[in-house]
Design an enzyme around this catalytic site. Structure first.
Site, PDB file in Angstrom:
ATOM      1  N   ASP A   9       5.926  12.453  -4.476  1.00 14.45           N
ATOM      2  CA  ASP A   9       5.255  11.541  -5.383  1.00 14.45           C
ATOM      3  C   ASP A   9       6.160  10.323  -5.564  1.00 14.45           C
ATOM      4  OD1 ASP A   9       3.374  10.751  -7.557  1.00 14.45           O
ATOM      5  OD2 ASP A   9       5.133  11.134  -8.806  1.00 14.45           O
ATOM      6  N   ALA A  10       5.590   9.204  -5.975  1.00  8.09           N
ATOM      7  CA  ALA A  10       6.389   7.980  -6.080  1.00  8.09           C
ATOM      8  C   ALA A  10       6.842   7.694  -7.501  1.00  8.09           C
ATOM      9  CB  ALA A  10       5.585   6.799  -5.530  1.00  8.09           C
ATOM     10  N   TYR A  11       5.890   7.430  -8.372  1.00  3.20           N
ATOM     11  CA  TYR A  11       6.202   6.919  -9.707  1.00  3.20           C
ATOM     12  C   TYR A  11       6.686   8.033 -10.626  1.00  3.20           C
ATOM     13  CZ  TYR A  11       3.941   2.794  -7.895  1.00  3.20           C
ATOM     14  OH  TYR A  11       3.613   1.703  -7.121  1.00  3.20           O
ATOM     15  N   ARG A  45       3.054   4.880 -19.544  1.00  3.80           N
ATOM     16  CA  ARG A  45       2.947   5.901 -18.497  1.00  3.80           C
ATOM     17  C   ARG A  45       1.859   6.920 -18.819  1.00  3.80           C
ATOM     18  NH1 ARG A  45       2.882   7.282 -13.341  1.00  3.80           N
ATOM     19  NH2 ARG A  45       3.907   9.273 -12.880  1.00  3.80           N
ATOM     20  N   SER A 122       0.982   9.182  -3.039  1.00  2.00           N
ATOM     21  CA  SER A 122       0.956   8.624  -4.388  1.00  2.00           C
ATOM     22  C   SER A 122      -0.414   8.108  -4.789  1.00  2.00           C
ATOM     23  CB  SER A 122       1.966   7.468  -4.462  1.00  2.00           C
ATOM     24  OG  SER A 122       1.880   6.780  -5.697  1.00  2.00           O
ATOM     25  N   ASN A 123      -0.626   8.095  -6.109  1.00  2.00           N
ATOM     26  CA  ASN A 123      -1.780   7.415  -6.682  1.00  2.00           C
ATOM     27  C   ASN A 123      -1.695   5.906  -6.509  1.00  2.00           C
ATOM     28  OD1 ASN A 123      -3.218   9.630  -7.646  1.00  2.00           O
ATOM     29  ND2 ASN A 123      -2.247   9.587  -9.664  1.00  2.00           N
TER      30      ASN A 123
END
Length: 228
Positions: A9-11, A45, A122-123
């Site tokens: 995942d990224a964030y 977030r 990722s989203n």
């Protein structure tokens, strides 16, 4: 079966989503914002994630940049700081340049030296993700950056996790999936991936049908876990 592919995942996992607000809070003339920035970062977030889930449920997809802006607008209004367009613009600008966590470059280099596939799932929209990857200087240790925009729905929809097998022609049990979101790591475990939850805040485990397979406080242990 041995792990061949490490997916991140990224964030919040590779990139510190609080860094934009933290940087702005340190800038001259932002003293009022500095008093509110931890709560704004937290609400930004949370609303960003909530809007992805709600849009998936109601079938009204938009890209991650829109829900990022919507989440920020909610957070600023909640703290009565929504009348400053320059503040909003500065925060959004920095979201394209989020700081990577300190251990990220060395961790990814170690995986690549071990012959593993590495990618982001990722989203985030492709342009946002490319901006973050370039800013962090980690493009040379990633084989791909996979975005939910390919399927038009946010995680944890199973069609998003399908993108990994389609890209790398690997089985589910060859994948180590890493996320700082407990719900994401749990959902990916239910999908069939081996998962690691990077629980930096020491949060409780989400009450979902499946649990993450491994629990870490940061990313430094990922290469060892992938080789185990």
């Amino acid at each position: 079966m041995a792990i061949t592919t490490c997916i991140f995942d990224a964030y919040g996992t590779l990139f510190d989503v609080a860094s934009a607000a933290r940087i702005v809070a340190s800038e001259p003339g932002r003293e009022d914002f500095a008093r509110h920035w931890p709560k704004i970062a937290e609400h930004w977030r949370l609303k960003q994630l909530q809007y992805t889930w709600l849009r998936a449920v109601i079938g009204q997809h938009t890209d991650f940049w829109q829900v990022t802006q919507d989440g920020l607008d909610w957070a600023l209004e909640a703290e009565r700081l929504d009348k400053d367009p320059d503040l909003r613009a500065r925060l959004l600008q920095l979201y394209w340049e989020l700081e990577a966590y300190p251990e990220v470059p060395a961790m990814l280099h170690s995986l690549k030296q071990g012959g593993l596939n590495t990618a982001i799932l990722s989203n985030g929209s492709p342009d946002m993700l490319n901006g973050a990857v370039q800013s962090a200087g980690i493009g040379d240790v990633l084989d791909d950056v996979l975005s939910v925009e390919r399927v038009g729905i946010f995680k944890p929809a199973s069609v998003v996790y399908d993108l990994v097998g389609q890209r790398f022609a690997c089985s589910k049990d060859e994948v180590l999936f890493v996320s700082s979101n407990g719900w994401d790591a749990g959902a990916a475990a239910g999908y069939g991936f081996t998962t690691a939850w990077v629980n930096r805040m020491g949060d409780p485990v989400d009450r979902l049908p499946a649990r993450p397979n491994h629990f870490l406080s940061d990313l430094t242990g990922i290469p060892k876990l992938a080789r185990a």
